[in-house]
Design a protein around this motif. Structure first.
Motif, short mmCIF file in Angstrom:
data_model
loop_
_atom_site.label_atom_id
_atom_site.label_comp_id
_atom_site.label_asym_id
_atom_site.label_seq_id
_atom_site.Cartn_x
_atom_site.Cartn_y
_atom_site.Cartn_z
N MET A 33 74.74 11.45 -41.86
CA MET A 33 75.89 11.79 -42.68
C MET A 33 77.16 11.68 -41.84
SD MET A 33 78.28 14.42 -43.41
CE MET A 33 77.58 15.91 -42.72
N GLN A 34 78.18 11.08 -42.42
CA GLN A 34 79.47 10.98 -41.76
C GLN A 34 80.50 11.70 -42.63
OE1 GLN A 34 80.83 7.03 -40.96
NE2 GLN A 34 82.85 7.68 -40.25
N ALA A 35 81.27 12.60 -42.02
CA ALA A 35 82.28 13.36 -42.75
C ALA A 35 83.63 13.15 -42.07
CB ALA A 35 81.93 14.84 -42.78
N THR A 36 84.56 12.55 -42.80
CA THR A 36 85.91 12.30 -42.28
C THR A 36 86.84 13.35 -42.85
OG1 THR A 36 85.45 9.93 -42.20
CG2 THR A 36 87.76 10.62 -42.07
N LEU A 37 87.55 14.06 -41.98
CA LEU A 37 88.42 15.15 -42.40
C LEU A 37 89.84 14.62 -42.63
CD1 LEU A 37 88.87 18.22 -42.84
CD2 LEU A 37 89.41 18.36 -40.40
N GLU A 38 90.44 15.06 -43.73
CA GLU A 38 91.83 14.69 -44.04
C GLU A 38 92.63 15.97 -44.23
OE1 GLU A 38 94.39 12.23 -47.45
OE2 GLU A 38 92.20 12.32 -47.53
N ASP A 39 93.76 16.07 -43.51
CA ASP A 39 94.65 17.23 -43.63
C ASP A 39 95.66 16.94 -44.73
OD1 ASP A 39 96.51 19.26 -43.38
OD2 ASP A 39 96.40 19.32 -41.19
N LYS A 96 95.28 23.04 -47.26
CA LYS A 96 94.44 22.12 -48.04
C LYS A 96 93.82 21.07 -47.12
CE LYS A 96 96.79 22.56 -52.51
NZ LYS A 96 97.50 23.79 -52.19
N ARG A 97 92.51 20.84 -47.33
CA ARG A 97 91.79 19.83 -46.56
C ARG A 97 90.89 19.03 -47.50
NH1 ARG A 97 94.94 21.99 -43.78
NH2 ARG A 97 94.71 22.81 -41.65
N ALA A 98 90.44 17.88 -47.03
CA ALA A 98 89.50 17.06 -47.80
C ALA A 98 88.49 16.44 -46.84
CB ALA A 98 90.24 15.96 -48.57
N PHE A 99 87.26 16.38 -47.29
CA PHE A 99 86.20 15.67 -46.57
C PHE A 99 85.81 14.44 -47.37
CE2 PHE A 99 84.61 19.56 -44.15
CZ PHE A 99 84.94 19.03 -42.91
N ALA A 131 87.97 28.69 -47.16
CA ALA A 131 88.43 29.90 -47.87
C ALA A 131 88.19 29.80 -49.36
CB ALA A 131 89.91 30.12 -47.60
N THR A 132 87.92 28.59 -49.86
CA THR A 132 87.67 28.38 -51.28
C THR A 132 86.43 27.52 -51.46
OG1 THR A 132 89.03 26.37 -51.34
CG2 THR A 132 90.14 28.46 -51.81
N GLN A 133 85.89 27.58 -52.67
CA GLN A 133 84.76 26.72 -52.99
C GLN A 133 85.26 25.29 -53.13
OE1 GLN A 133 82.47 28.05 -56.28
NE2 GLN A 133 81.21 26.22 -56.41
N ALA A 134 84.56 24.35 -52.53
CA ALA A 134 84.99 22.95 -52.58
C ALA A 134 84.83 22.38 -53.98
CB ALA A 134 84.20 22.12 -51.58
N LEU A 188 85.57 15.74 -51.17
CA LEU A 188 85.55 17.17 -51.46
C LEU A 188 86.89 17.78 -51.06
CD1 LEU A 188 82.05 18.00 -49.95
CD2 LEU A 188 82.58 17.17 -52.24
N LEU A 189 87.47 18.56 -51.97
CA LEU A 189 88.73 19.24 -51.70
C LEU A 189 88.47 20.73 -51.52
CD1 LEU A 189 91.03 17.56 -54.37
CD2 LEU A 189 90.58 16.82 -52.03
N PHE A 190 89.11 21.34 -50.54
CA PHE A 190 88.93 22.77 -50.30
C PHE A 190 90.11 23.29 -49.49
CE2 PHE A 190 87.15 20.44 -46.80
CZ PHE A 190 87.40 21.19 -45.66
N GLU A 191 90.15 24.58 -49.31
CA GLU A 191 91.17 25.20 -48.47
C GLU A 191 90.50 25.96 -47.34
OE1 GLU A 191 94.00 27.56 -50.58
OE2 GLU A 191 94.50 25.97 -52.01
N VAL A 192 91.17 25.99 -46.20
CA VAL A 192 90.63 26.67 -45.03
C VAL A 192 91.34 28.01 -44.85
CG1 VAL A 192 89.96 24.56 -43.86
CG2 VAL A 192 92.26 25.50 -43.50
N LYS A 193 90.69 28.89 -44.09
CA LYS A 193 91.28 30.18 -43.79
C LYS A 193 92.42 30.01 -42.78
CE LYS A 193 86.96 32.67 -44.58
NZ LYS A 193 85.90 33.54 -43.99
#
Length: 264
Positions: A1-7, A12-15, A86-89, A106-111
Motif C-alpha cells: 500500500m502506498q499513501a501520499t499525504l496532501e496538506d 485539513k489533510r488528504a491521503f 481528529a475526525t472520521q475520514a 480520503l479527507l480528514f482533519e488532524v489534531k
C-alpha cells in the motif's frame, strides 16, 4: 500500500491511497465467491441474470471497502506518517474492479499541536459556589423525571398537551408539495419544539382520524416561511407520558437513596 499525504491547509489533510492488485486481490476474490454462493429464486445454483454478479460485486465490494479495507489502510497510513486524526475520514474518490488496483482519496482533519502554558505560573482565585435554590432543584428533578418518562396507553385516546403522538402529514403550498412538508409515522410530544405549527391542530384528535388544516409556515421553513400551507393530518396513535415515581429506585440512578439526599 502506498499513501501520499496532501496538506490542504490549517488542519485539513488528504491521503491518496493506492493498493496494488496483488495485495487487494484476496479481498476481491472473497467477496466474489460469497456472491457466487448466492441462490436466486428462479435460477439454478450458480446461475444468475446476465451482469448480476458484476453489478452486485461493485455494490458489495464498496461496502466492504468502506467498512474494513479503508479503515485498515487509513490506520496504517496515519501510523506511517505519525499523524493523529481528529475526525472520521470521508471518501472523496474511490476506484476499483476485480482486475485492477484499488485507489481512494480520503479527507480528514488532524489534531492541532498545542503548547501548554506553564501551569506553575497560573494564579487561581477561590470562589464560593452559589447556593442552589429550592425552585432550581424542583426544576432539575422535574426535568430528570421527564427524561425517564415512558409512553403508556390512554383510557380515552384523545390528544392532549404532553401526549406522545405518531402522525402522517402531507402539506402543499398553492397545490405544490414543499421541502419538509410531507412525512410518515413521525413521533413527537405535544408541547415539545417539534412541528409547533401542527401541534394546536392535533389537540382533540383520535387515532385514525384525518383533519384538513391551513397553517402559516414559521421561519424554520426558510424560503417558504410566511406562506400558507394546506395540510392533511392523520393521527396514527396517541399515548400519555407516565412520569416515574420519586422513589428509591429513581434516585439510585444518581447515586443517592432519597429525594432528601439528592437535594443535599
Amino acid at each position: 500500500m502506498q499513501a501520499t499525504l496532501e496538506d490542504l491547509g490549517q488542519l485539513k489533510r488528504a491521503f491518496q491511497i493506492e493498493v496494488p492488485l496483488e495485495e487487494i486481490k484476496s479481498t476481491y476474490d472473497a467477496v466474489y465467491q460469497r456472491l457466487r454462493n448466492t441462490r436466486l429464486n428462479g435460477f439454478r445454483p450458480g446461475k444468475f441474470p446476465k451482469g448480476w454478479l458484476d453489478k452486485r460485486f461493485k455494490i458489495v465490494m464498496q461496502q466492504e471497502v468502506e467498512d474494513t479495507v479503508i479503515p485498515r489502510y487509513l490506520n496504517q497510513a496515519l501510523h506511517d506518517h505519525e499523524l493523529s486524526a481528529a475526525t472520521q475520514a470521508s471518501i472523496e474518490a474511490l476506484e476499483f474492479n476485480r482486475r485492477s488496483p484499488l485507489s481512494a482519496k480520503l479527507l480528514f482533519e488532524v489534531k492541532p499541536d498545542l503548547e501548554l502554558p506553564d501551569y506553575t505560573k497560573l494564579k487561581l482565585e477561590r470562589r464560593t459556589p452559589e447556593e442552589i435554590t429550592k425552585e432550581e432543584l424542583d426544576k432539575e428533578i422535574e426535568g430528570l423525571q421527564q427524561s425517564r418518562s415512558r409512553p403508556v396507553a390512554k383510557d380515552n385516546p384523545v390528544v392532549e398537551d404532553g401526549d406522545l403522538v405518531r402522525i402522517d402529514f402531507e402539506g402543499t403550498v398553492d397545490g405544490e408539495k414543499f421541502e419538509d412538508g410531507t412525512n410518515e409515522n413521525i413521533v413527537f410530544i405535544i408541547g415539545s419544539d417539534r412541528h409547533p405549527e401542527l401541534q394546536p391542530h392535533l389537540l382533540g384528535m383520535r387515532p385514525e382520524e384525518t383533519k384538513e388544516v391551513d397553517v402559516t409556515l414559521p421561519e424554520a421553513f426558510e424560503e417558504d416561511a410566511g406562506k400558507t400551507a394546506h395540510y392533511t393530518l392523520i393521527l396514527n396513535s396517541v399515548e400519555r407520558m407516565e412520569l416515574p415515581e420519586l422513589d428509591e429506585a429513581f434516585f439510585a440512578n444518581w447515586g443517592v437513596n432519597t429525594e432528601e439526599d439528592f437535594r443535599e
